[in-house]
Scaffold this motif. Structure first.
Motif, PDB file in Angstrom:
ATOM      1  N   GLY A 166       0.364  -1.325   0.458  1.00  0.00           N
ATOM      2  CA  GLY A 166       0.091   0.491   0.113  1.00  0.00           C
ATOM      3  C   GLY A 166       0.580   1.133   0.453  1.00  0.00           C
ATOM      4  O   GLY A 166       1.759   1.204   0.561  1.00  0.00           O
ATOM      5  N   GLY A 167      -0.022   2.367  -0.388  1.00  0.00           N
ATOM      6  CA  GLY A 167       1.017   3.829  -0.229  1.00  0.00           C
ATOM      7  C   GLY A 167      -0.667   4.883  -0.149  1.00  0.00           C
ATOM      8  O   GLY A 167      -1.163   4.471  -0.393  1.00  0.00           O
ATOM      9  N   SER A 168       0.248   5.575   0.597  1.00  0.00           N
ATOM     10  CA  SER A 168      -0.277   7.172   1.328  1.00  0.00           C
ATOM     11  C   SER A 168      -0.494   6.353   2.573  1.00  0.00           C
ATOM     12  O   SER A 168       0.287   7.077   3.477  1.00  0.00           O
ATOM     13  N   ARG A 173       5.542   5.247   0.763  1.00  0.00           N
ATOM     14  CA  ARG A 173       4.701   3.435  -0.191  1.00  0.00           C
ATOM     15  C   ARG A 173       5.672   2.863  -0.154  1.00  0.00           C
ATOM     16  O   ARG A 173       6.634   2.821  -0.155  1.00  0.00           O
ATOM     17  N   MET A 174       4.897   1.606   0.527  1.00  0.00           N
ATOM     18  CA  MET A 174       5.440   0.726  -0.801  1.00  0.00           C
ATOM     19  C   MET A 174       5.497   0.069  -2.130  1.00  0.00           C
ATOM     20  O   MET A 174       4.441  -0.136  -2.674  1.00  0.00           O
ATOM     21  N   ARG A 175       6.283   0.494  -2.559  1.00  0.00           N
ATOM     22  CA  ARG A 175       6.489   0.276  -4.246  1.00  0.00           C
ATOM     23  C   ARG A 175       6.876  -0.505  -4.781  1.00  0.00           C
ATOM     24  O   ARG A 175       6.041  -0.946  -5.682  1.00  0.00           O
ATOM     25  N   ASP A 176       7.204  -2.034  -4.351  1.00  0.00           N
ATOM     26  CA  ASP A 176       7.394  -3.080  -4.685  1.00  0.00           C
ATOM     27  C   ASP A 176       8.222  -4.056  -3.660  1.00  0.00           C
ATOM     28  O   ASP A 176       9.021  -3.603  -2.628  1.00  0.00           O
ATOM     29  N   LYS A 204       4.685   1.364   7.860  1.00  0.00           N
ATOM     30  CA  LYS A 204       5.884   2.295   8.688  1.00  0.00           C
ATOM     31  C   LYS A 204       5.411   3.960   8.288  1.00  0.00           C
ATOM     32  O   LYS A 204       5.310   3.972   6.861  1.00  0.00           O
ATOM     33  N   ASP A 205       5.895   5.092   8.775  1.00  0.00           N
ATOM     34  CA  ASP A 205       6.079   6.115   8.308  1.00  0.00           C
ATOM     35  C   ASP A 205       7.061   6.903   8.062  1.00  0.00           C
ATOM     36  O   ASP A 205       7.942   6.780   9.078  1.00  0.00           O
ATOM     37  N   PHE A 206       7.756   6.829   6.765  1.00  0.00           N
ATOM     38  CA  PHE A 206       8.960   6.977   6.510  1.00  0.00           C
ATOM     39  C   PHE A 206       9.413   8.767   6.392  1.00  0.00           C
ATOM     40  O   PHE A 206      10.668   8.811   6.432  1.00  0.00           O
ATOM     41  N   ALA A 228      12.194  -8.429  -0.904  1.00  0.00           N
ATOM     42  CA  ALA A 228      12.872  -7.805  -0.778  1.00  0.00           C
ATOM     43  C   ALA A 228      11.972  -6.620  -1.026  1.00  0.00           C
ATOM     44  O   ALA A 228      10.917  -6.578  -1.617  1.00  0.00           O
ATOM     45  N   VAL A 229      12.707  -5.734  -0.253  1.00  0.00           N
ATOM     46  CA  VAL A 229      11.112  -4.197  -0.507  1.00  0.00           C
ATOM     47  C   VAL A 229      11.742  -3.259  -1.155  1.00  0.00           C
ATOM     48  O   VAL A 229      12.599  -2.663   0.249  1.00  0.00           O
ATOM     49  N   ALA A 230      11.129  -2.424  -1.376  1.00  0.00           N
ATOM     50  CA  ALA A 230      11.289  -0.350  -1.498  1.00  0.00           C
ATOM     51  C   ALA A 230      10.149  -0.394  -1.181  1.00  0.00           C
ATOM     52  O   ALA A 230       9.433  -0.252  -1.548  1.00  0.00           O
ATOM     53  N   THR A 231      11.188   1.247  -1.360  1.00  0.00           N
ATOM     54  CA  THR A 231       9.988   2.091  -0.789  1.00  0.00           C
ATOM     55  C   THR A 231      10.283   3.581  -1.307  1.00  0.00           C
ATOM     56  O   THR A 231      11.690   3.685  -2.173  1.00  0.00           O
ATOM     57  N   HIS A 232       9.552   4.959  -1.071  1.00  0.00           N
ATOM     58  CA  HIS A 232       9.221   5.848  -1.365  1.00  0.00           C
ATOM     59  C   HIS A 232       8.960   6.689  -0.350  1.00  0.00           C
ATOM     60  O   HIS A 232       7.665   6.718   0.009  1.00  0.00           O
TER      61      HIS A 232
END
Length: 443
Positions: free
Chosen positions: A124-126, A157-160, A149-151, A175-179
Motif C-alpha cells: 500500500g501507499g499513502s 509508500r511500499m513501492r515494490d 511505517k511512516d517514513f 526484499a522491499v523498495a519504498t519511497h
C-alpha cells in the motif's frame, strides 16, 4: 523530431500515486551508445485462438482508482487502494475486487507463501503497509500486517517487493523498495514469534526506489537484491539522475552501484537468465533523455535496454535494444513460442508493446519486433505467464489508455489479441502490476 504529450490526467495520477515533481537537476553526462538492431515491422494480427473455458490460474491487478463525475469525467481525486481478481470460468472472464481504505494505491498485489499458508500480499501507499489477505465469508479480508511505517517524507509508500530467501537461511522472505526516503528493507518471518522481522538495509533522503529484483548474477548460490534509487519524480522534462544498486543481505554486503546511469535513470529493471546460459543477467530500462516539457518535449536519446552481467563496469552502456519512447516501465520475460528459449517484452509509454529476442551474441543488439502499436499506458503493466498450463507463456497487458486488460498469444509467427476486461472511462484506474494467482486462493 519526436514529440510526446503527457495528458493532464496522467500528471495528476502520477503525482498522487507515485510521487510529485521536483526542481532538482543534475548535469552528469551520459556516454555514447552503440547502434541497436532496428525494429522489425509487426506481423499482421492472427485470429484469436479459443481460450479454454476455465483456467487453473487467474490474474491479480494492483490499482489506484479515481472518482468519476456524473458526466463521465475522471476527477483528480483518488479512492481507496483496489485490487482486481480476474478468473476464467464457464467460458467467461469474471472480475471481483477488494479495497483497503487506509491507502490510495496498491503498487503490487501477489501471492506470498506465509508460514501459515499462502495468502495475498498487498503493498500500500499513502499509508505504507504490507498486508496479508485471505478469502473469508464476505470475500477477501485482511488477516495480518507484516510491516507498516511512516517514513517521514512527503510520501510514504511500499513501492515494490520480491520474494526470495534473502538471508540464505531457508526463510521465504521479502526484499522491499519504498519511497520517498529511499528505504530498502528485508522482511522475514520469525518462526519463534510468528511475527515478521524487518531490517532496513539502506535509506537515503528524498530518494525514490521504484523497483526491486532478486537473482544470482555471480552464480554463487546466494541471493542478490537489486534496486533503482533515483531523484524524486519529474514530469517537466528536466534531468533526473539515478543508478542501480546491489545488496547481498546474506553476506552483510550493503549498497554497491552496479549501473551508473549518469543524467538518466530507470524505474524498471529485470533480473532473469534470458539467454539460457545458466546465469542471471540484469536488464535496465533507461528512460529517455528529453528536452523541453509538455507538448514541446523532444526525445534526444530514446529508451535504452541495457544489459549488465556479473563484473560489468557500472559505467558500461551495453545497449541491447532501443525503443522510440520516453518511458518504459515494464520488462517481462518468458517463452512465447514454446521453443524452450526466452524472449523479453518491453512495454512503452506511448509506442506500444515490443518483443525483444536475443541474437547469436546475446550481449549485443537484439531483434526488436512490435507486438501492438495500439496499447499504451503510464505504467503499461505487462506480464508473461502461463495461465493455461500449456508450457507456453501468454502475454497479459493492462492497456490503461484504452481502458482494457488484454491477453496476447503468439501463434504461427503472429500475435492474437483478446480483450478480457474493459474499464470505462479509460483512466479511471491505473494498473501498477499484474501477477498470477491460483484460482483456489481467491474463489
Amino acid at each position: 523530431m519526436h514529440r510526446r504529450t503527457v495528458p493532464a490526467c496522467l500528471l495528476v495520477a502520477a503525482a498522487l500515486a507515485c510521487g510529485g515533481e521536483s526542481e532538482r537537476t543534475t548535469t552528469a553526462a551520459a556516454p555514447q551508445a552503440p547502434a541497436a538492431t532496428p525494429a522489425a515491422p509487426a506481423a499482421a494480427p492472427a485470429a484469436a485462438p479459443k481460450t479454454p473455458d476455465s483456467l487453473p490460474r487467474g490474474l491479480l491487478l494492483a490499482l489506484s482508482q479515481f472518482e468519476v463525475s456524473p458526466e463521465g469525467k475522471v476527477l483528480p481525486k483518488p479512492g481507496a487502494a483496489k485490487a482486481e481478481i480476474l478468473v476464467r470460468e464457464g467460458g467467461a472472464w469474471k472480475v471481483t475486487s477488494f479495497e483497503d481504505p487506509e491507502s490510495n494505491v496498491f503498487h503490487k498485489v501477489m501471492v506470498y507463501g506465509a508460514p501459515d499458508g499462502p495468502a495475498i500480499l498487498t503493498l500500500g501507499g499513502s499509508k505504507a503497509v504490507l498486508r496479508l489477505w485471505r478469502k473469508g465469508d464476505a470475500g477477501m479480508a485482511p488477516v495480518a500486517t507484516l510491516w507498516s511505517k511512516d517514513f517521514g517524507g512527503k510520501f510514504s509508500r511500499m513501492r515494490d517487493a520480491e520474494i526470495a530467501d534473502v538471508r540464505n537461511d531457508g526463510r521465504n522472505g521479502l526484499a522491499v523498495a519504498t519511497h520517498d526516503q529511499g528505504v530498502v528493507a528485508t522482511v522475514l518471518p520469525d518462526p519463534k514469534s510468528g511475527s515478521f522481522e524487518v531490517t532496513e538495509i539502506d535509506a537515503e533522503k528524498d530518494t525514490f526506489v521504484h523497483e526491486i529484483e532478486v537473482g544470482d548474477l555471480d552464480g554463487d548460490g546466494v541471493v542478490e537484491v537489486y534496486a533503482t534509487p533515483s531523484e524524486p519524480n519529474k514530469l517537466d522534462g528536466t534531468e533526473q539522475s539515478g543508478h542501480v544498486t546491489r545488496y547481498v543481505p546474506a553476506k552483510g554486503e550493503g549498497s554497491v552501484v552496479v549501473a551508473d546511469l549518469g543524467n538518466r535513470h530507470a524505474k524498471e529493471i529485470l533480473v532473469r537468465d534470458v539467454d539460457g546460459d545458466g546465469r542471471d543477467e540484469l536488464y535496465v530500462a533507461v528512460e529517455a533523455h528529453t528536452e523541453g516539457s509538455g507538448a514541446q518535449a523532444r526525445i534526444v536519446e530514446p529508451v535504452e535496454i541495457r544489459r549488465y552481467d556479473a563484473g560489468t563496469e557500472p559505467s558500461a552502456r551495453n545497449v541491447v535494444a532501443k525503443i522510440d519512447d520516453r518511458l518504459c516501465r515494464f520488462l517481462t520475460a518468458g517463452d512465447v513460442d514454446g521453443d524452450g528459449k526466452k524472449e523479453m517484452v518491453a512495454a512503452g509509454f506511448k509506442s506500444g508493446l515490443w518483443l525483444l529476442r536475443p541474437g547469436a551474441d546475446p550481449k549485443t543488439g537484439w531483434k526488436v519486433e512490435q507486438i501492438d502499436a495500439s496499447s499504451s499506458g503510464f505504467e503499461h503493466a505487462s506480464l508473461l505467464t502461463d495461465l493455461d498450463g500449456d508450457q507456453v507463456d501468454e502475454l497479459y497487458v493492462a492497456s490503461d489508455d484504452q481502458g482494457e486488460v488484454r491477453r496476447y498469444v503468439f501463434q504461427d509467427g503472429r500475435w492474437a489479441k483478446e480483450v478480457i476486461h474493459t474499464r470505462k472511462p479509460a483512466g479511471s484506474a491505473f494498473t501498477w502490476n499484474l501477477m498470477p494467482v491460483p484460482v483456489e486462493l481467491v474463489k
